[in-house]
Design a protein around this motif. Structure first.
Motif, PDB file in Angstrom:
ATOM      1  N   LEU A 146      16.823  21.815  29.553  1.00 43.44           N
ATOM      2  CA  LEU A 146      17.894  21.589  29.916  1.00 43.44           C
ATOM      3  C   LEU A 146      18.803  21.880  28.715  1.00 43.44           C
ATOM      4  CD1 LEU A 146      17.887  18.344  31.866  1.00 43.44           C
ATOM      5  CD2 LEU A 146      17.987  20.348  32.872  1.00 43.44           C
ATOM      6  N   VAL A 147      20.106  22.330  29.019  1.00 43.75           N
ATOM      7  CA  VAL A 147      21.073  22.443  27.919  1.00 43.75           C
ATOM      8  C   VAL A 147      21.564  21.355  27.487  1.00 43.75           C
ATOM      9  CG1 VAL A 147      23.154  23.664  27.291  1.00 43.75           C
ATOM     10  CG2 VAL A 147      21.462  24.980  28.907  1.00 43.75           C
ATOM     11  N   SER A 148      21.375  20.783  26.318  1.00 41.87           N
ATOM     12  CA  SER A 148      22.000  19.768  25.703  1.00 41.87           C
ATOM     13  C   SER A 148      23.301  19.979  24.780  1.00 41.87           C
ATOM     14  CB  SER A 148      20.889  18.861  24.970  1.00 41.87           C
ATOM     15  OG  SER A 148      20.464  19.529  23.763  1.00 41.87           O
ATOM     16  N   SER A 149      23.626  21.065  24.333  1.00 43.05           N
ATOM     17  CA  SER A 149      24.470  21.179  23.526  1.00 43.05           C
ATOM     18  C   SER A 149      25.081  22.678  23.769  1.00 43.05           C
ATOM     19  CB  SER A 149      24.184  21.008  21.999  1.00 43.05           C
ATOM     20  OG  SER A 149      25.346  21.315  21.248  1.00 43.05           O
ATOM     21  N   TRP A 150      26.458  22.963  23.437  1.00 43.32           N
ATOM     22  CA  TRP A 150      27.031  24.244  23.485  1.00 43.32           C
ATOM     23  C   TRP A 150      28.402  24.139  22.732  1.00 43.32           C
ATOM     24  CZ3 TRP A 150      26.146  29.234  24.774  1.00 43.32           C
ATOM     25  CH2 TRP A 150      27.169  30.019  25.027  1.00 43.32           C
ATOM     26  N   ALA A 151      28.357  25.123  21.614  1.00 43.18           N
ATOM     27  CA  ALA A 151      29.639  25.022  20.836  1.00 43.18           C
ATOM     28  C   ALA A 151      29.934  26.250  20.182  1.00 43.18           C
ATOM     29  CB  ALA A 151      29.484  23.911  19.983  1.00 43.18           C
ATOM     30  N   PRO A 152      30.952  26.780  19.931  1.00 39.80           N
ATOM     31  CA  PRO A 152      31.325  28.151  19.365  1.00 39.80           C
ATOM     32  C   PRO A 152      31.203  27.941  18.167  1.00 39.80           C
ATOM     33  CG  PRO A 152      33.495  26.858  20.383  1.00 39.80           C
ATOM     34  CD  PRO A 152      32.372  26.264  20.716  1.00 39.80           C
ATOM     35  N   THR A 153      31.018  29.013  17.273  1.00 46.54           N
ATOM     36  CA  THR A 153      30.458  28.945  16.164  1.00 46.54           C
ATOM     37  C   THR A 153      31.293  29.923  15.334  1.00 46.54           C
ATOM     38  OG1 THR A 153      28.575  30.625  16.052  1.00 46.54           O
ATOM     39  CG2 THR A 153      28.226  28.187  16.197  1.00 46.54           C
ATOM     40  N   GLY A 154      32.034  30.962  15.873  1.00 44.41           N
ATOM     41  CA  GLY A 154      32.849  32.005  15.402  1.00 44.41           C
ATOM     42  C   GLY A 154      32.938  33.270  16.203  1.00 44.41           C
ATOM     43  N   MET A 155      33.464  34.335  15.467  1.00 46.56           N
ATOM     44  CA  MET A 155      33.684  35.755  15.920  1.00 46.56           C
ATOM     45  C   MET A 155      32.734  36.596  15.616  1.00 46.56           C
ATOM     46  SD  MET A 155      37.596  36.332  17.108  1.00 46.56           S
ATOM     47  CE  MET A 155      38.625  35.298  18.317  1.00 46.56           C
ATOM     48  N   ALA A 156      32.261  37.455  16.456  1.00 44.87           N
ATOM     49  CA  ALA A 156      31.386  38.675  15.867  1.00 44.87           C
ATOM     50  C   ALA A 156      32.287  39.705  15.403  1.00 44.87           C
ATOM     51  CB  ALA A 156      30.318  39.014  16.718  1.00 44.87           C
ATOM     52  N   GLY A 157      31.760  40.556  14.320  1.00 45.11           N
ATOM     53  CA  GLY A 157      32.567  41.660  13.618  1.00 45.11           C
ATOM     54  C   GLY A 157      32.436  42.638  14.663  1.00 45.11           C
ATOM     55  N   GLY A 158      33.370  43.753  14.171  1.00 47.21           N
ATOM     56  CA  GLY A 158      33.540  44.992  15.051  1.00 47.21           C
ATOM     57  C   GLY A 158      34.458  45.018  16.033  1.00 47.21           C
ATOM     58  N   ALA A 159      34.596  46.077  16.702  1.00 40.99           N
ATOM     59  CA  ALA A 159      35.690  46.307  17.809  1.00 40.99           C
ATOM     60  C   ALA A 159      34.940  45.477  18.941  1.00 40.99           C
ATOM     61  CB  ALA A 159      35.876  47.826  17.817  1.00 40.99           C
ATOM     62  N   VAL A 160      35.966  45.543  20.023  1.00 41.47           N
ATOM     63  CA  VAL A 160      35.717  45.053  21.328  1.00 41.47           C
ATOM     64  C   VAL A 160      34.689  46.197  21.987  1.00 41.47           C
ATOM     65  CG1 VAL A 160      36.466  44.295  23.706  1.00 41.47           C
ATOM     66  CG2 VAL A 160      37.695  43.723  21.582  1.00 41.47           C
ATOM     67  N   PRO A 161      33.543  45.950  22.385  1.00 43.41           N
ATOM     68  CA  PRO A 161      32.738  46.719  23.084  1.00 43.41           C
ATOM     69  C   PRO A 161      33.070  47.056  24.516  1.00 43.41           C
ATOM     70  CG  PRO A 161      31.750  44.581  23.019  1.00 43.41           C
ATOM     71  CD  PRO A 161      33.236  44.538  22.257  1.00 43.41           C
ATOM     72  N   ALA A 162      32.314  48.181  25.015  1.00 42.86           N
ATOM     73  CA  ALA A 162      32.627  48.413  26.257  1.00 42.86           C
ATOM     74  C   ALA A 162      31.796  47.482  27.301  1.00 42.86           C
ATOM     75  CB  ALA A 162      32.340  50.038  26.647  1.00 42.86           C
ATOM     76  N   ALA A 163      31.950  47.579  28.456  1.00 42.19           N
ATOM     77  CA  ALA A 163      31.250  46.680  29.404  1.00 42.19           C
ATOM     78  C   ALA A 163      29.768  46.746  29.276  1.00 42.19           C
ATOM     79  CB  ALA A 163      31.796  46.605  30.687  1.00 42.19           C
ATOM     80  N   GLY A 164      29.021  45.564  29.004  1.00 48.16           N
ATOM     81  CA  GLY A 164      27.558  45.766  28.825  1.00 48.16           C
ATOM     82  C   GLY A 164      26.971  45.600  30.192  1.00 48.16           C
TER      83      GLY A 164
END
Length: 229
Positions: A146-164
């Motif tokens: 079960l997921v017990s924790s979820w939190a943002p840690t920051g942004m990744a570098g680079g440009a916005v990628p195309a849809a994956g």
């Protein structure tokens, strides 16, 4: 100013008034010891990542959010009932997920930590972001995660990628990559080398035209000088 300094000095050197009881600390100091690292079996790993992928799809991306209720531990659920969870007003930071990647941060007997890199949908105009997820084993034999924790840690570098790409059933394709790796460049930047190659002939032509024009000017100047002599 001198009076203020004197008061501060007395307060530091003589923190308690005469006759007042001094505060004492008893007991042994607590020293944190990191739990032993546990290697997951292939089955345990598959179950944990399945929970993680479905949590990202249903809770984070808010796609059929009601399906995430049974994937969340009470510590993250915060006492929210199933009917309240269905309103999508939940204690989970949302993100418009198009694709996801993961990296294991730690693996203990009672916790599994993942670093999750989320790629946004093209229309959101957001950058890829990194989140920290923790899962805990539960159930008989602790064979369920079960997921017990979820939190943002920051942004990744680079440009916005195309849809994956995504996995079957809309579940993000959680593949192991380094979250510090820069995201792919947008498609428009891929055309930059082509544009530069197209400019090469124009640059060469401009160089020869400029040389020819200078040669003509030099010849005209020499002719005028010759006639004057």
């Amino acid at each position: 100013m001198a009076a203020i300094s004197a008061v501060v000095t007395i307060g530091v050197l003589w923190p308690t008034a005469p006759g007042s009881p001094r505060e004492t600390f008893g007991g042994e100091a607590y020293v944190y010891e990191e739990p032993d690292v546990v290697e997951l079996t292939r089955v345990e790993r598959a179950k944990a990542l399945s929970t993680a992928a479905n949590f990202v799809t249903h809770a984070v991306a808010r796609r059929k959010v009601e399906l995430a209720y049974d994937l969340v531990a009470p510590s993250l659920k915060g006492g929210i009932s199933r009917s309240e969870w269905q309103t999508a007003n939940i204690p989970v930071v949302p993100f418009p997920v198009q694709d996801a990647r993961w990296k294991i941060e730690y693996s203990y007997e009672d916790a599994l930590g993942l670093q999750v890199l989320l790629f946004p949908t093209a229309r959101s105009n957001l950058r890829p972001s990194v989140f920290a997820m923790e899962l805990t084993p539960t159930g008989h034999g602790k064979n369920r995660w079960l997921v017990s924790s979820w939190a943002p840690t920051g942004m990744a570098g680079g440009a916005v990628p195309a849809a994956g790409s995504t996995g079957t059933g809309g579940v993000p394709n959680l593949g192991a990559i380094d979250p510090t790796e820069k995201a792919p460049l947008a498609a428009r930047w891929l055309l930059a080398p082509v544009a530069l190659l197209a400019l090469v002939p124009l640059i060469v032509i401009a160089f020869y035209v400029r040389s020819w024009h200078r040669g003509r000017q030099a010849a005209a100047t020499y002719a005028r000088h010759d006639r004057a002599v």
